[in-house]
Design an enzyme around this catalytic site. Structure first.
Site, short mmCIF file in Angstrom:
data_model
loop_
_atom_site.label_atom_id
_atom_site.label_comp_id
_atom_site.label_asym_id
_atom_site.label_seq_id
_atom_site.Cartn_x
_atom_site.Cartn_y
_atom_site.Cartn_z
N HIS A 1 -4.70 -1.04 -5.78
CA HIS A 1 -5.27 0.09 -5.04
C HIS A 1 -5.96 1.01 -6.01
O HIS A 1 -5.40 1.39 -7.04
CB HIS A 1 -4.18 0.82 -4.25
CG HIS A 1 -3.57 -0.04 -3.19
ND1 HIS A 1 -2.49 -0.85 -3.44
CD2 HIS A 1 -3.95 -0.28 -1.91
CE1 HIS A 1 -2.19 -1.54 -2.34
NE2 HIS A 1 -3.06 -1.20 -1.39
N CYS B 1 0.79 -1.24 0.00
CA CYS B 1 0.00 0.00 0.00
C CYS B 1 0.83 1.29 0.00
O CYS B 1 0.61 2.16 -0.86
CB CYS B 1 -0.97 0.01 1.17
SG CYS B 1 -1.44 -1.60 1.81
N ARG C 1 6.81 -11.38 5.49
CA ARG C 1 6.31 -11.16 6.85
C ARG C 1 6.88 -12.26 7.75
O ARG C 1 6.86 -13.43 7.37
CB ARG C 1 4.78 -11.22 6.91
CG ARG C 1 4.10 -10.11 6.15
CD ARG C 1 2.59 -10.20 6.25
NE ARG C 1 1.94 -9.23 5.36
CZ ARG C 1 0.64 -9.14 5.18
NH1 ARG C 1 -0.17 -9.97 5.84
NH2 ARG C 1 0.13 -8.25 4.35
N GLN D 1 1.30 -10.97 -3.52
CA GLN D 1 -0.11 -10.58 -3.47
C GLN D 1 -0.58 -10.13 -4.86
O GLN D 1 0.17 -9.48 -5.59
CB GLN D 1 -0.32 -9.42 -2.50
CG GLN D 1 -0.12 -9.78 -1.04
CD GLN D 1 -0.35 -8.58 -0.14
OE1 GLN D 1 0.17 -7.50 -0.40
NE2 GLN D 1 -1.12 -8.76 0.91
N ASP E 1 -2.24 -7.63 -5.64
CA ASP E 1 -2.63 -6.45 -4.90
C ASP E 1 -2.97 -5.31 -5.86
O ASP E 1 -2.32 -5.15 -6.89
CB ASP E 1 -1.46 -6.03 -4.00
CG ASP E 1 -1.92 -5.31 -2.76
OD1 ASP E 1 -3.14 -5.17 -2.57
OD2 ASP E 1 -1.06 -4.87 -1.98
N LYS F 1 -13.42 -3.33 6.05
CA LYS F 1 -13.19 -4.13 4.85
C LYS F 1 -14.28 -5.17 4.65
O LYS F 1 -14.96 -5.59 5.59
CB LYS F 1 -11.82 -4.82 4.92
CG LYS F 1 -11.65 -5.84 6.03
CD LYS F 1 -10.25 -6.45 6.00
CE LYS F 1 -10.03 -7.40 7.18
NZ LYS F 1 -8.70 -8.03 7.15
N HIS G 1 -8.31 -0.52 -1.09
CA HIS G 1 -7.36 -1.63 -1.16
C HIS G 1 -8.15 -2.86 -1.62
O HIS G 1 -9.21 -3.15 -1.05
CB HIS G 1 -6.77 -1.94 0.22
CG HIS G 1 -6.12 -0.77 0.89
ND1 HIS G 1 -4.77 -0.73 1.19
CD2 HIS G 1 -6.64 0.40 1.35
CE1 HIS G 1 -4.49 0.41 1.80
NE2 HIS G 1 -5.61 1.11 1.92
#
Length: 645
Positions: free
Chosen positions: A390, A339, A368, A386, A388, A470, A516
């Protein structure tokens, strides 16, 4: 009726009024009818679950809970945890009990005991549990002052219970539950007596667990169990577990040569050629899907200065899960999510309201730190990618962007074979960034959006991200298990913290809303889910080897090579098998490797330019012309999204 009467309002709006006190759920059920009196196990009072025999001293909205309700099953599992603890205490009185909650599909209880439990002990405990259930011991709720409760459990030698109560502020009332001679600290509720647990339970396993989940504390022994409404449900559950074991992606990953793990890179998969082939097919599909929905793909650094993570708030909230290093006297961190880096791309240059919504996507490599005990194959890793993205938009665009995303997500899951999808709405967590006003705005916007889309959802209180609420999208696999994968989060906080702006129609600067979103969640975990969903038998478009071509004898080798070359040139993932082995052995081996189709060539096939096709999972075989057989594979090997176009 007297002025002291109690009015209980039922779900249908009818009211039952009682003069005599105490009034309980049992009283109410009996007043309604003997059938309900027999079926009742709990009651809800103003939305809160209560014991059936707990006195109700005020007017309230109530409903009777029977054994068929999910709330009763959860209470039954909690009861069974208490019965387990009582059994252990009766057999080994020196054992200390700690905590024992109901969990999904069952329960557990943690014990402090010098000697380790054994599988034989589980049989012994189960036998004693059946005796306790047969005794039909009444489960009785009582209250005690906090300080009195600390002394009570300390005097009993239950130091862990005393420690739990000591953490509660002085002056508070503690609830206890007693059955037979066993007394436990518990909020409840519980069913009326131990007989309601029934006989559809089983102790499943023994594991280690740190006291209060802290690795600095003592190691306890955890006993897991399961309990169901009847033996039929228990049998079905055990069969699902057996099927799940067969589908375990770690086992199949090794058998099918897809990936492996090793200590030198704990929690980080080594992908083998076949596994990576599936991975790249999934990635190619997602890239095409994102292009279809007007996303722009970007790539951002993996190693970023600590100051950006401090600015975004991740350093404070996520520090313990971040890998860090130092270089050039700077403190750097491997990104645990994408992000903040995406905001940096957005912040380059001047963005106009005409550019919005701006959809930025990345197959972002993240790291992580997960404790070694939490690692679980591909499902819980330390290095992952991910899918991912945005979406930077105006507040007025939240509803339309959520609608577009939901359409994209449902199409994607369907193409991967998942049609049963559940949605959870996760609202503000206890520890969060942003003001209550900001959270109100974000939650209201997301609720309005999902309501507009028309998807049913359930509330998941307190499970939102630290920067915004979310939606969590949960897919159901082939054997009925839930997997939370996709997310959509509304964020007013990060654009503020990282100073993201766009120029509005009024020529003034405004903050964008940041949505997100992810569909797969992480490629690694989604790969694990796919392996288990398909039990390794991937559809043709995903299968790492789509066809194996082999001959019955060496006399057909030239024709086998011709078929192989033709299919390879057409882009089919084909393997050549010219080994001097019996055909049944080769077919069995490739079937075990879960190859979708095997082309078998004998003398007749070589002469007539045909092939005999054996399909995975079928004992039948069909002979076709080479052109027909190849075209059938080509048609089936097209990815679902390309097939539609």
């Amino acid at each position: 009726m007297s002025n002291d009467s109690i009015k209980l309002t039922l779900p249908d709006g009818s009211v039952r009024e009682f003069d005599e006190t105490p009034v309980t759920g049992a009283t109410l059920a009996a007043d309604i009818g003997p059938g309900l009196a027999k079926a009742a196990v709990l009651i809800t009072v103003d939305g809160e679950l209560w014991d059936l025999n707990r006195p109700i001293s005020h007017d309230a909205k109530v409903s009777i809970v029977t054994k068929k309700d999910d709330a009763a099953l959860k209470a039954m599992r909690h009861d069974c945890a208490h019965v387990l603890a009582e059994a252990v205490k009766e057999i080994w009185p020196e054992t200390q009990v700690t905590i024992g909650p109901a969990i999904k599909d069952g329960f557990y209880y943690d014990f402090a005991r010098t000697e380790p439990f054994t599988p034989d002990d589980l049989e012994k405990i189960e036998k004693r549990m059946k005796e306790i259930i047969h005794r039909n011991e009444e489960i009785i709720r009582s209250e005690m002052d906090r300080d009195e409760a600390v002394k009570f459990f300390t005097d009993m030698g239950e130091t862990y219970k005393a420690e739990l109560i000591s953490a509660i502020p002085t002056g508070q009332t503690i609830t206890l539950y007693k059955q037979g001679d066993f007394i436990d600290l518990c909020k409840g509720p519980h069913l009326p007596s131990t007989k309601y647990v029934g006989d559809a339970f089983k102790l499943m396993s023994i594991a280690g667990a740190y006291w209060r989940g802290d690795s600095n504390n003592e190691m306890l022994q955890r006993i897991y169990g399961t309990v169901w409404r009847d033996r039929k449900e228990l049998k079905a559950y055990l069969m699902r577990l057996e099927e799940a074991e067969k589908r375990d992606h770690r086992k199949l990953g090794k058998e099918l040569k897809l990936f492996h793990f090793q200590e030198e890179a704990a929690g980080m998969p080594f992908w083998h050629p076949k596994g990576w082939t599936i991975y790249t097919q999934v990635e190619s599909y997602m890239r095409r899907k994102q292009i279809e929905y007007d996303y722009q793909e970007i790539k951002t650094p993996q190693l970023v200065d600590r100051k950006l993570w401090e600015q975004s708030g991740h350093w404070e909230k996520f520090r313990e899960h971040m890998y860090t290093t130092q270089a050039d006297e700077r403190h750097l961190a491997f990104k645990p999510m994408n992000c903040p880096c995406h905001v940096q791309v957005f912040n380059q240059g001047l963005v106009s309201y005409r550019d919005l919504p701006l959809r930025l996507a990345e197959f972002g490599s993240c790291h992580r730190y997960e404790p070694s005990g939490a690692l679980h194959g591909l499902m819980r890793v330390r290095a992952f990618v991910q899918d991912d993205a945005h979406i930077f938009c105006e507040e007025s665009q939240i509803t339309s962007e959520t609608e577009i995303f939901c359409k994209m997500l449902i199409e994607t899951y369907k193409d991967f074979g998942f049609t049963d999808i559940k949605v959870k709405f996760s609202d503000r967590p206890e520890v969060r960034s942003g003001t209550d006003e900001t959270w109100d705005k974000a939650e209201n916007a997301l609720k309005a959006a999902i309501d507009h889309v028309g998807l049913d959802y359930t509330m998941n209180p307190g499970e939102g991200a630290f920067y915004g609420p979310k939606l969590e999208f949960v897919l159901v696999d082939a054997i009925g298990r839930d997997w939370q994968c996709g997310t959509m989060q509304v964020d007013f906080v990060l654009p503020e913290r990282l100073d993201a702006t766009f120029v509005g129609a009024d020529n003034a600067k405004h903050r964008p809303v940041m949505l997100h979103r992810a569909i797969l969640g992480s490629f690694e975990r989604f790969m694990g889910i796919l392996i288990e969903h398909f039990a390794g038998c991937f559809p043709m478009w995903l299968a790492p080897i789509q066809v194996v071509v082999t001959g019955i004898s060496g006399d057909q080798d030239d024709y086998v090579r011709e078929i192989y070359s033709k299919m390879k040139a057409l882009g089919i993932r084909v393997e050549l098998d010219l080994r001097n082995e019996k055909i049944n052995y080769k077919v069995r081996e490739h079937s075990h490797a879960k190859v979708p189709a095997i082309f078998v060539v004998g003398g007749r096939e070589a002469e007539q330019k045909t092939v005999t096709v054996r399909r995975l999972g079928s004992k039948a075989q069909e002979t076709h012309s080479l052109e027909e057989a190849v075209q059938a594979i080509i048609d089936e090997a097209i990815a679902p999204d390309l097939r539609k176009n």
